[in-house]
Scaffold this active site. Structure first.
Site, PDB file in Angstrom:
ATOM      1  N   LEU A  97     100.377 116.548  43.209  1.00  0.00           N
ATOM      2  CA  LEU A  97     100.925 115.274  42.718  1.00  0.00           C
ATOM      3  C   LEU A  97     100.348 114.897  41.353  1.00  0.00           C
ATOM      4  O   LEU A  97      99.680 113.877  41.188  1.00  0.00           O
ATOM      5  CB  LEU A  97     100.703 114.147  43.741  1.00  0.00           C
ATOM      6  CG  LEU A  97     101.360 114.357  45.107  1.00  0.00           C
ATOM      7  CD1 LEU A  97     101.103 113.169  46.031  1.00  0.00           C
ATOM      8  CD2 LEU A  97     102.873 114.587  44.977  1.00  0.00           C
ATOM      9  N   GLU A 137     102.316 123.586  35.414  1.00  0.00           N
ATOM     10  CA  GLU A 137     102.513 122.668  34.294  1.00  0.00           C
ATOM     11  C   GLU A 137     103.750 123.196  33.597  1.00  0.00           C
ATOM     12  O   GLU A 137     103.814 124.392  33.268  1.00  0.00           O
ATOM     13  CB  GLU A 137     101.307 122.685  33.356  1.00  0.00           C
ATOM     14  CG  GLU A 137     100.052 122.044  33.923  1.00  0.00           C
ATOM     15  CD  GLU A 137     100.187 120.535  34.123  1.00  0.00           C
ATOM     16  OE1 GLU A 137     101.073 119.915  33.503  1.00  0.00           O
ATOM     17  OE2 GLU A 137      99.402 119.972  34.906  1.00  0.00           O
ATOM     18  N   THR A 160     110.314 131.642  34.218  1.00  0.00           N
ATOM     19  CA  THR A 160     111.208 131.059  33.213  1.00  0.00           C
ATOM     20  C   THR A 160     111.722 132.115  32.243  1.00  0.00           C
ATOM     21  O   THR A 160     111.051 133.131  32.008  1.00  0.00           O
ATOM     22  CB  THR A 160     110.431 129.973  32.431  1.00  0.00           C
ATOM     23  OG1 THR A 160     111.201 129.577  31.300  1.00  0.00           O
ATOM     24  CG2 THR A 160     109.095 130.488  31.917  1.00  0.00           C
ATOM     25  N   ASP A 161     112.859 131.834  31.619  1.00  0.00           N
ATOM     26  CA  ASP A 161     113.379 132.743  30.584  1.00  0.00           C
ATOM     27  C   ASP A 161     112.538 132.678  29.312  1.00  0.00           C
ATOM     28  O   ASP A 161     112.654 133.539  28.439  1.00  0.00           O
ATOM     29  CB  ASP A 161     114.857 132.429  30.278  1.00  0.00           C
ATOM     30  CG  ASP A 161     115.092 131.018  29.749  1.00  0.00           C
ATOM     31  OD1 ASP A 161     114.138 130.215  29.703  1.00  0.00           O
ATOM     32  OD2 ASP A 161     116.250 130.718  29.379  1.00  0.00           O
ATOM     33  N   GLU A 162     111.667 131.638  29.208  1.00  0.00           N
ATOM     34  CA  GLU A 162     110.890 131.481  27.970  1.00  0.00           C
ATOM     35  C   GLU A 162     109.889 132.612  27.759  1.00  0.00           C
ATOM     36  O   GLU A 162     109.387 132.792  26.652  1.00  0.00           O
ATOM     37  CB  GLU A 162     110.171 130.127  27.950  1.00  0.00           C
ATOM     38  CG  GLU A 162     111.148 128.979  27.994  1.00  0.00           C
ATOM     39  CD  GLU A 162     110.573 127.656  27.524  1.00  0.00           C
ATOM     40  OE1 GLU A 162     109.482 127.641  26.924  1.00  0.00           O
ATOM     41  OE2 GLU A 162     111.224 126.629  27.758  1.00  0.00           O
ATOM     42  N   TYR A 209     102.823 127.280  26.973  1.00  0.00           N
ATOM     43  CA  TYR A 209     103.498 127.248  28.286  1.00  0.00           C
ATOM     44  C   TYR A 209     104.067 128.618  28.626  1.00  0.00           C
ATOM     45  O   TYR A 209     103.785 129.179  29.690  1.00  0.00           O
ATOM     46  CB  TYR A 209     104.623 126.202  28.282  1.00  0.00           C
ATOM     47  CG  TYR A 209     105.607 126.374  29.437  1.00  0.00           C
ATOM     48  CD1 TYR A 209     105.213 126.143  30.755  1.00  0.00           C
ATOM     49  CD2 TYR A 209     106.926 126.791  29.196  1.00  0.00           C
ATOM     50  CE1 TYR A 209     106.118 126.323  31.807  1.00  0.00           C
ATOM     51  CE2 TYR A 209     107.828 126.956  30.243  1.00  0.00           C
ATOM     52  CZ  TYR A 209     107.415 126.721  31.544  1.00  0.00           C
ATOM     53  OH  TYR A 209     108.304 126.896  32.589  1.00  0.00           O
ATOM     54  N   SER A 249     101.504 131.256  29.305  1.00  0.00           N
ATOM     55  CA  SER A 249     100.853 131.136  30.627  1.00  0.00           C
ATOM     56  C   SER A 249     101.788 131.613  31.736  1.00  0.00           C
ATOM     57  O   SER A 249     101.362 132.254  32.689  1.00  0.00           O
ATOM     58  CB  SER A 249     100.376 129.701  30.874  1.00  0.00           C
ATOM     59  OG  SER A 249     101.482 128.825  31.039  1.00  0.00           O
ATOM     60  N   LYS A 250     103.086 131.340  31.612  1.00  0.00           N
ATOM     61  CA  LYS A 250     104.043 131.814  32.620  1.00  0.00           C
ATOM     62  C   LYS A 250     104.160 133.344  32.543  1.00  0.00           C
ATOM     63  O   LYS A 250     104.222 134.020  33.565  1.00  0.00           O
ATOM     64  CB  LYS A 250     105.418 131.169  32.426  1.00  0.00           C
ATOM     65  CG  LYS A 250     105.492 129.684  32.713  1.00  0.00           C
ATOM     66  CD  LYS A 250     105.201 129.304  34.158  1.00  0.00           C
ATOM     67  CE  LYS A 250     106.278 129.723  35.136  1.00  0.00           C
ATOM     68  NZ  LYS A 250     106.028 129.193  36.500  1.00  0.00           N
ATOM     69  N   ASN A 279     116.975 123.977  33.504  1.00  0.00           N
ATOM     70  CA  ASN A 279     117.601 123.234  34.605  1.00  0.00           C
ATOM     71  C   ASN A 279     117.806 121.783  34.194  1.00  0.00           C
ATOM     72  O   ASN A 279     117.051 121.235  33.382  1.00  0.00           O
ATOM     73  CB  ASN A 279     116.685 123.214  35.821  1.00  0.00           C
ATOM     74  CG  ASN A 279     116.653 124.515  36.597  1.00  0.00           C
ATOM     75  OD1 ASN A 279     116.567 124.519  37.805  1.00  0.00           O
ATOM     76  ND2 ASN A 279     116.720 125.644  35.918  1.00  0.00           N
ATOM     77  N   TYR A 297     105.587 110.773  20.381  1.00  0.00           N
ATOM     78  CA  TYR A 297     106.617 110.363  19.413  1.00  0.00           C
ATOM     79  C   TYR A 297     106.072 109.372  18.378  1.00  0.00           C
ATOM     80  O   TYR A 297     106.831 108.830  17.584  1.00  0.00           O
ATOM     81  CB  TYR A 297     107.838 109.809  20.152  1.00  0.00           C
ATOM     82  CG  TYR A 297     108.485 110.875  21.030  1.00  0.00           C
ATOM     83  CD1 TYR A 297     109.294 111.863  20.473  1.00  0.00           C
ATOM     84  CD2 TYR A 297     108.254 110.905  22.402  1.00  0.00           C
ATOM     85  CE1 TYR A 297     109.858 112.858  21.261  1.00  0.00           C
ATOM     86  CE2 TYR A 297     108.817 111.893  23.199  1.00  0.00           C
ATOM     87  CZ  TYR A 297     109.622 112.862  22.619  1.00  0.00           C
ATOM     88  OH  TYR A 297     110.172 113.847  23.403  1.00  0.00           O
TER      89      TYR A 297
END
Ligand code: NAD
Ligand code: DAU
Length: 350
Positions: free
Chosen positions: A37, A86, A132-134, A157, A160-161, A187, A348
């Site tokens: 969480l 993450e 992921t595709d990244e 990110y 790491s994936k 998604n 931002y």
């Protein structure tokens, strides 16, 4: 005796749709949803199934080795569907270590616990790693990612994936661990935390706040409705081949700026605002460092081998998504109170 299945990250966006599908479809399974969480995890996502007799929620961190080993001893999980991560690229740019810890170390802790429990007795067991595709990096203006595209990650990110994918594969080669990996495109849908493009822009349009478009807005993504992803995950978990990877995508490429304009039109329509109102909120801002130009998936392997294809058109999916946010204003208010404001100011600079 029900079969114990572990789903990690089940309180998050995609995980909650996967948990719901498994709990409703498989009364013969006992689904344990393990989630620490973080800001992205929200048990409100699972209110409709929280009392199901084949479902248990456990709060815990996948990087906590002693706790994870004890959980595997307790439940003897025959299957693991691992989504906890993450997941936001912008946050990985400001805090890369958090991504290495959860996405790499956390995955290794799970792999070790699974190996410790089942070594030499793999029959009927499965470790399913959601990726992921990244990991493939960026495409130019043409071409598609296939399962054999070399890994070339550009953000902390995706690095790491990619690293976690390599460890899963290495455990398969070295210890015979029965794994399957899927690499999916962007998604969208209900329950997505409003830091990602579509829910962030829906939230800002509702509140008549600026829509921060990175760079020239000409970056391209391949969008898939989240429920179609959950359906694919169910199929791969039950019918995918061990030691294989499958790409999952929407056959649905959009340049960000074109998608944003369609979103603005639909929002004006649904909110009863004059045409063109939301487009006036579009504000070009500083680009994301290392921003990948284009992702697009060749999903023919999963289509040909397992018969999967998306069932929800983009127009329908976007409309359903907007409707969900407009009728779940309390959900949106809860997740955007408190620390969300601090994140927003920093990201931002407002
Ligand atoms: P999300 O950020 O909405 O949810 C992640 C969940 O993991 C949250 O519930 C969070 O509390 C939990 N979590 C985070 N760190 C944890 C830890 N250390 N221990 C236990 N739980 C932890 O993410 P999402 O968008 O639902 O993505 C889920 C998975 O799918 C991720 O692995 C992501 O890389 C992958 N993926 C996402 C997309 C996408 O477009 N969102 C596309 C392809 C793949
Ligand atoms: O491709 C799959 C990946 O898709 C997943 O692995 C990630 O978990 C998921 O976050 C997503 O990554 P992206 O970086 O593509 O998604 P995001 O929604 O952050 O951004 C989509 C595009 O919109 C991207 O080109 C950046 C741009 N963008 C995003 C935000 C948040 C903006 O222009 N402005 C914004 O404020």
């Amino acid at each position: 005796m029900k079969k114990n299945i572990l789903i990690t990250g089940g309180a998050g966006f995609i995980g909650s749709h996967v948990v719901r599908l498994f709990v409703n479809k498989y009364p013969e399974y006992h689904v344990v949803n393990l989630d620490s969480l973080t800001y992205a995890g929200n048990l409100e996502n699972l209110k409709d199934i929280e009392k199901a007799t084949n479902y248990t929620f456990v709060k815990g961190d996948i990087t906590d080795e002693a706790f994870i080993n004890q959980l595997f001893e307790q439940y003897h999980f025959e299957g693991v569907i691992h989504l906890a991560a993450e997941s936001h690229v912008d946050r990985s740019i400001t805090d890369p270590l958090a991504f290495a810890k959860t996405n790499i170390l956390g995955t290794m802790v799970l792999l070790n616990a699974f190996k410790k429990l089942w070594t030499n007795n793999w029959t009927g067991k499965r470790f399913y790693h959601i990726s992921t595709d990244e990991v493939y990096g960026t495409l130019g203006e043409t071409g598609l990612f296939t399962e054999t595209t070399p890994y070339d990650p550009n953000s902390p990110y995706s690095a790491s994936k990619a690293s976690s994918d390599h460890f899963v594969r290495a455990y398969g080669e070295t210890y015979g661990l029965p794994y399957v990996i899927t690499n999916c495109s962007n998604n969208y849908g209900p329950n997505q935390f409003p830091e990602k493009l579509i829910p962030l822009f829906i939230h800002n349009i509702i509140n008549q706040k600026a829509l921060p478009v990175y760079g020239d807005g000409k970056y391209t993504r391949d969008w898939l409705y989240v429920v179609d992803h959950a359906v694919a995950i169910n199929l791969v978990y039950h019918q995918g081949k061990n030691h294989e990877t499958y790409n999952i995508g929407g056959f649905n490429e959009w340049q960000n700026i074109d998608l944003i304009k369609v979103l603005c039109q639909q929002m004006d329509n649904k909110l009863g605002r004059p045409e063109g109102t939301s487009e006036q909120l579009i504000t070009y801002v500083k680009d994301r460092p290392g921003h990948d130009l284009r992702y697009a998936i060749d999903a023919s392997k999963i289509n040909q081998e397992l018969g999967w294809k998306p069932s929800v058109s983009f127009e329908e999916g976007l409309s359903k998504t907007i409707d969900w946010y407009l009728s779940n204003t309390e959900w949106l208010a809860h997740v955007t109170s408190g620390t969300y404001q601090e994140y927003y100011q920093k990201q931002y600079k407002q």
